[in-house]
Write a protein that holds these residues in place. Structure first.
Motif, PDB file in Angstrom:
ATOM      1  N   PHE A  43      21.040 -18.381 -50.904  1.00 43.85           N
ATOM      2  CA  PHE A  43      19.909 -18.260 -49.983  1.00 43.85           C
ATOM      3  C   PHE A  43      20.045 -19.211 -48.802  1.00 43.85           C
ATOM      4  CE2 PHE A  43      17.485 -22.127 -50.994  1.00 43.85           C
ATOM      5  CZ  PHE A  43      17.945 -22.452 -52.264  1.00 43.85           C
ATOM      6  N   GLU A  44      19.420 -18.790 -47.705  1.00 43.81           N
ATOM      7  CA  GLU A  44      19.351 -19.659 -46.528  1.00 43.81           C
ATOM      8  C   GLU A  44      17.905 -20.050 -46.279  1.00 43.81           C
ATOM      9  OE1 GLU A  44      23.173 -18.307 -43.803  1.00 43.81           O
ATOM     10  OE2 GLU A  44      21.155 -17.911 -43.066  1.00 43.81           O
ATOM     11  N   ALA A  45      17.742 -21.287 -45.840  1.00 50.28           N
ATOM     12  CA  ALA A  45      16.415 -21.782 -45.481  1.00 50.28           C
ATOM     13  C   ALA A  45      16.601 -22.821 -44.393  1.00 50.28           C
ATOM     14  CB  ALA A  45      15.747 -22.415 -46.710  1.00 50.28           C
ATOM     15  N   GLN A  46      15.579 -22.978 -43.563  1.00 50.23           N
ATOM     16  CA  GLN A  46      15.636 -24.042 -42.570  1.00 50.23           C
ATOM     17  C   GLN A  46      15.743 -25.374 -43.294  1.00 50.23           C
ATOM     18  OE1 GLN A  46      12.161 -22.461 -40.600  1.00 50.23           O
ATOM     19  NE2 GLN A  46      13.274 -22.407 -38.680  1.00 50.23           N
ATOM     20  N   TYR A  47      16.476 -26.305 -42.685  1.00 52.96           N
ATOM     21  CA  TYR A  47      16.811 -27.532 -43.390  1.00 52.96           C
ATOM     22  C   TYR A  47      15.899 -28.687 -42.985  1.00 52.96           C
ATOM     23  CZ  TYR A  47      19.615 -31.285 -45.370  1.00 52.96           C
ATOM     24  OH  TYR A  47      20.031 -32.376 -46.097  1.00 52.96           O
ATOM     25  N   LEU A  48      15.315 -29.306 -43.975  1.00 53.84           N
ATOM     26  CA  LEU A  48      14.403 -30.422 -43.728  1.00 53.84           C
ATOM     27  C   LEU A  48      15.085 -31.577 -42.979  1.00 53.84           C
ATOM     28  CD1 LEU A  48      11.607 -31.716 -44.278  1.00 53.84           C
ATOM     29  CD2 LEU A  48      12.571 -32.634 -46.395  1.00 53.84           C
ATOM     30  N   GLY A  49      16.370 -31.794 -43.292  1.00 55.32           N
ATOM     31  CA  GLY A  49      17.100 -32.881 -42.612  1.00 55.32           C
ATOM     32  C   GLY A  49      17.121 -32.667 -41.108  1.00 55.32           C
ATOM     33  N   ASP A  50      17.299 -31.408 -40.673  1.00 54.64           N
ATOM     34  CA  ASP A  50      17.295 -31.091 -39.237  1.00 54.64           C
ATOM     35  C   ASP A  50      15.884 -31.156 -38.676  1.00 54.64           C
ATOM     36  OD1 ASP A  50      20.087 -30.497 -38.825  1.00 54.64           O
ATOM     37  OD2 ASP A  50      19.778 -28.716 -40.045  1.00 54.64           O
ATOM     38  N   LEU A  51      14.924 -30.674 -39.448  1.00 56.91           N
ATOM     39  CA  LEU A  51      13.521 -30.720 -39.017  1.00 56.91           C
ATOM     40  C   LEU A  51      13.142 -32.163 -38.653  1.00 56.91           C
ATOM     41  CD1 LEU A  51      10.564 -29.056 -40.970  1.00 56.91           C
ATOM     42  CD2 LEU A  51      10.336 -31.288 -39.974  1.00 56.91           C
ATOM     43  N   ILE A  52      13.490 -33.093 -39.535  1.00 54.48           N
ATOM     44  CA  ILE A  52      13.125 -34.497 -39.320  1.00 54.48           C
ATOM     45  C   ILE A  52      13.965 -35.116 -38.196  1.00 54.48           C
ATOM     46  CG2 ILE A  52      13.139 -36.792 -40.406  1.00 54.48           C
ATOM     47  CD1 ILE A  52      10.866 -34.972 -41.347  1.00 54.48           C
ATOM     48  N   ALA A  53      15.278 -34.841 -38.209  1.00 57.30           N
ATOM     49  CA  ALA A  53      16.151 -35.481 -37.215  1.00 57.30           C
ATOM     50  C   ALA A  53      15.832 -35.006 -35.802  1.00 57.30           C
ATOM     51  CB  ALA A  53      17.616 -35.210 -37.559  1.00 57.30           C
ATOM     52  N   ASN A  54      15.412 -33.738 -35.647  1.00 53.77           N
ATOM     53  CA  ASN A  54      15.247 -33.163 -34.308  1.00 53.77           C
ATOM     54  C   ASN A  54      13.800 -32.822 -33.944  1.00 53.77           C
ATOM     55  OD1 ASN A  54      18.069 -33.269 -33.847  1.00 53.77           O
ATOM     56  ND2 ASN A  54      18.320 -31.453 -35.127  1.00 53.77           N
ATOM     57  N   ASN A  55      12.853 -33.381 -34.684  1.00 54.63           N
ATOM     58  CA  ASN A  55      11.424 -33.172 -34.370  1.00 54.63           C
ATOM     59  C   ASN A  55      11.007 -31.698 -34.349  1.00 54.63           C
ATOM     60  OD1 ASN A  55      11.250 -35.898 -34.071  1.00 54.63           O
ATOM     61  ND2 ASN A  55      11.289 -35.870 -31.831  1.00 54.63           N
ATOM     62  N   LEU A  56      11.533 -30.908 -35.260  1.00 57.62           N
ATOM     63  CA  LEU A  56      11.253 -29.466 -35.233  1.00 57.62           C
ATOM     64  C   LEU A  56       9.940 -29.150 -35.958  1.00 57.62           C
ATOM     65  CD1 LEU A  56      14.835 -28.133 -36.112  1.00 57.62           C
ATOM     66  CD2 LEU A  56      13.935 -28.964 -33.928  1.00 57.62           C
ATOM     67  N   PHE A  57       8.862 -29.826 -35.568  1.00 55.14           N
ATOM     68  CA  PHE A  57       7.620 -29.689 -36.320  1.00 55.14           C
ATOM     69  C   PHE A  57       7.071 -28.269 -36.280  1.00 55.14           C
ATOM     70  CE2 PHE A  57       6.248 -30.427 -32.038  1.00 55.14           C
ATOM     71  CZ  PHE A  57       5.221 -29.505 -31.901  1.00 55.14           C
ATOM     72  N   ASP A  58       7.436 -27.504 -35.239  1.00 55.27           N
ATOM     73  CA  ASP A  58       6.811 -26.185 -35.100  1.00 55.27           C
ATOM     74  C   ASP A  58       7.412 -25.141 -36.033  1.00 55.27           C
ATOM     75  OD1 ASP A  58       9.150 -26.135 -33.693  1.00 55.27           O
ATOM     76  OD2 ASP A  58       8.356 -25.016 -31.993  1.00 55.27           O
ATOM     77  N   ILE A  59       8.424 -25.512 -36.833  1.00 57.57           N
ATOM     78  CA  ILE A  59       8.842 -24.544 -37.862  1.00 57.57           C
ATOM     79  C   ILE A  59       7.885 -24.596 -39.053  1.00 57.57           C
ATOM     80  CG2 ILE A  59      11.245 -24.559 -37.098  1.00 57.57           C
ATOM     81  CD1 ILE A  59      12.022 -26.141 -39.490  1.00 57.57           C
ATOM     82  N   VAL A  60       6.873 -25.460 -38.955  1.00 59.45           N
ATOM     83  CA  VAL A  60       5.815 -25.471 -39.968  1.00 59.45           C
ATOM     84  C   VAL A  60       4.781 -24.408 -39.602  1.00 59.45           C
ATOM     85  CG1 VAL A  60       3.965 -26.838 -41.014  1.00 59.45           C
ATOM     86  CG2 VAL A  60       6.134 -27.948 -40.382  1.00 59.45           C
ATOM     87  N   TYR A  61       4.661 -23.378 -40.426  1.00 53.17           N
ATOM     88  CA  TYR A  61       3.567 -22.418 -40.288  1.00 53.17           C
ATOM     89  C   TYR A  61       3.304 -21.800 -41.657  1.00 53.17           C
ATOM     90  CZ  TYR A  61       7.730 -19.604 -39.048  1.00 53.17           C
ATOM     91  OH  TYR A  61       8.978 -19.059 -39.001  1.00 53.17           O
ATOM     92  N   HIS A  62       2.216 -21.045 -41.769  1.00 52.39           N
ATOM     93  CA  HIS A  62       1.727 -20.673 -43.107  1.00 52.39           C
ATOM     94  C   HIS A  62       2.737 -19.895 -43.952  1.00 52.39           C
ATOM     95  CE1 HIS A  62      -2.149 -21.170 -40.831  1.00 52.39           C
ATOM     96  NE2 HIS A  62      -2.287 -22.015 -41.813  1.00 52.39           N
ATOM     97  N   GLU A  63       3.540 -19.071 -43.315  1.00 50.39           N
ATOM     98  CA  GLU A  63       4.518 -18.294 -44.084  1.00 50.39           C
ATOM     99  C   GLU A  63       5.506 -19.180 -44.807  1.00 50.39           C
ATOM    100  OE1 GLU A  63       6.809 -15.653 -41.625  1.00 50.39           O
ATOM    101  OE2 GLU A  63       4.973 -15.031 -40.623  1.00 50.39           O
ATOM    102  N   HIS A  64       5.773 -20.313 -44.164  1.00 55.04           N
ATOM    103  CA  HIS A  64       6.868 -21.171 -44.557  1.00 55.04           C
ATOM    104  C   HIS A  64       6.261 -22.265 -45.433  1.00 55.04           C
ATOM    105  CE1 HIS A  64      10.484 -23.475 -42.624  1.00 55.04           C
ATOM    106  NE2 HIS A  64      10.661 -23.236 -43.892  1.00 55.04           N
TER     107      HIS A  64
END
Ligand SMILES: [Zn+2]
Length: 425
Positions: free
Chosen positions: A213-234
């Protein structure tokens, strides 16, 4: 719209709130950041629907002290999120290429041939199954989005309009035989009932089969400030450490992980039954070490992250207020699900941006959830002269700016919100 009126519109019928961790069952869940109540990110409305009963739900992120999984506790009814889906994978050439490469890797690594069955869960329009079918592997898609499934079947990609449950897995097994490979991309992180999903995987796999499976990676979320990949589906924000312990508890094992560049940084995780014939890789050991170093197994980086979001909000607000003070106009580019989180987290409304352009015909003519900013074709950037264009689909910033070099030639400027808000000079 003021915050208070938004709060008034939270609709408790559309979501339930868990009190245990989705992976380990712990109740030791600490809220690390909160976006407050937001509308459902993929609920693009028609103009006629505006003013109706639009559901909002809390968007709060929690850290589990038991297994370190970052997750949402508020779970929106999946039918509200997935039955009619606006995201069609094959509209993006870079995704098509990504899945073609992925299919090649699966065929080669697991020596797939004509008799082998690959089942893709959350198969969307068949973006992974098409190249597998072209490689003469037997394929089957499973996806609850009725509109997208109809398209897939019409294009010759056999797809069942279902959620993946043990009952569906048994039915597939009886009809098609067991699967050698089961894939699920951007699905496993969207699943509240992880145990049921994994029961279904076990039901359908051959004894030495693999689940990938593939999923967005928390390590990248934190390192690159990708806060907007947080939404209800996810609902789950995965790093590998809690997945390793979770699969151990289910008599399975993670044996490999790859970092892949889609969606701002994702992981592709390979899992087999205990005692399977695949060897654990050095890449897996390396990722686990890096997670330790990045501090992902402690609460601290998530608290720091919340502070950075606040700082970035102030920076973007300043940029927008300066532009508005000069009497200039701003449009948005791209209406992906994450644009709703970005707009709510940063307080961007129709007072700031006049419209959002998007290349997906399914979204054009509709309006954004909550803020009701209209979504229109990209030509509007030129016809209805705007001075600035805020790239909400930031993961496509490079191709967007390349395709719209004319916008800059005519005096327009792009604004990129992430990892730090800035105007491209
Ligand atoms: Zn946990």
């Amino acid at each position: 719209m003021t915050k208070q009126t938004v709060k008034d519109r939270v609709d408790e019928r559309v979501y339930i709130t868990r009190d245990t961790c989705r992976l380990c069952g712990s109740r030791d869940l600490t809220r690390v950041w909160s976006f407050g109540p937001t509308p459902l990110a993929n609920s693009y409305l028609t103009p006629a629907e505006v003013g109706g009963n639009e559901p909002f739900a809390p968007l709060d992120v929690y850290y589990c002290g038991g297994c370190c999984l970052l997750q949402l506790r508020d779970v929106v009814n999946p039918d509200a999120l997935f039955k009619h889906y606006f995201y069609v994978s094959s509209t993006s050439p870079s995704f098509v290429k990504h899945f073609e490469d992925y299919a090649r890797i699966l065929v080669k690594r697991f020596k797939l041939s004509g008799n082998d069955l690959v089942v893709d869960v959350g198969s969307n329009d068949g973006v992974l199954l098409k190249p597998l079918q072209a490689a003469r592997v037997r394929i089957l898609g499973i996806d609850p989005a009725e509109n997208v499934v109809a398209e897939a079947n019409a294009a010759g990609i056999h797809t069942l309009p279902e959620y993946f449950t043990p009952e569906v897995a048994r039915r597939v097994r009886a009809e098609h035989g067991p699967a050698k490979v089961i894939t699920a991309n951007n699905v496993f992180a969207h699943t509240d009932g992880i145990d049921t999903f994994v029961d279904a995987v076990k039901e359908l796999l051959v004894p030495d089969g693999v689940y990938v499976f593939e999923a967005q990676y928390l390590g990248d979320l934190i390192a690159n400030n990708l806060f907007d990949i947080v939404y209800h589906e996810h609902v789950n924000y995965y790093h590998v450490t809690p997945l390793v312990s979770y699969f151990e508890s289910r008599d399975m094992e993670v044996f490999d992980v790859e970092r892949v560049p889609v969606h701002g940084g994702s992981i592709r995780v390979y899992v087999q039954g205990n005692g399977g014939k695949q060897k654990k890789t050095e890449a897996l050991a390396e990722v686990l070490r890096a997670e330790e170093e990045q501090g992902l197994n402690t609460i601290e980086p998530y608290r720091q992250f919340a502070k950075r979001i606040e700082e970035n909000k102030k920076k973007l607000r300043q940029i927008i207020d300066d532009i508005k003070a000069q009497g200039k106009r701003i449009a948005g580019f791209g209406a992906p699900a994450k644009a709703t989180t970005l707009m709510y987290a940063f307080g961007i409304t129709g007072d700031d941006i006049d419209f959002i352009v998007d290349d997906a015909p399914l979204k054009q003519g509709r309006v954004m959830p909550g803020t009701h900013v209209p979504i229109v074709p990209a030509e509007r950037l030129y016809e209805d002269k705007v001075d600035y264009c805020l790239i909400l689909a930031w993961n496509f910033a490079a191709p967007i700016m390349a395709a719209h070099a004319d916008f800059v030639k005519k005096g327009g400027r792009f604004i990129i919100p992430i990892p730090e808000p800035r105007v491209i000079k």
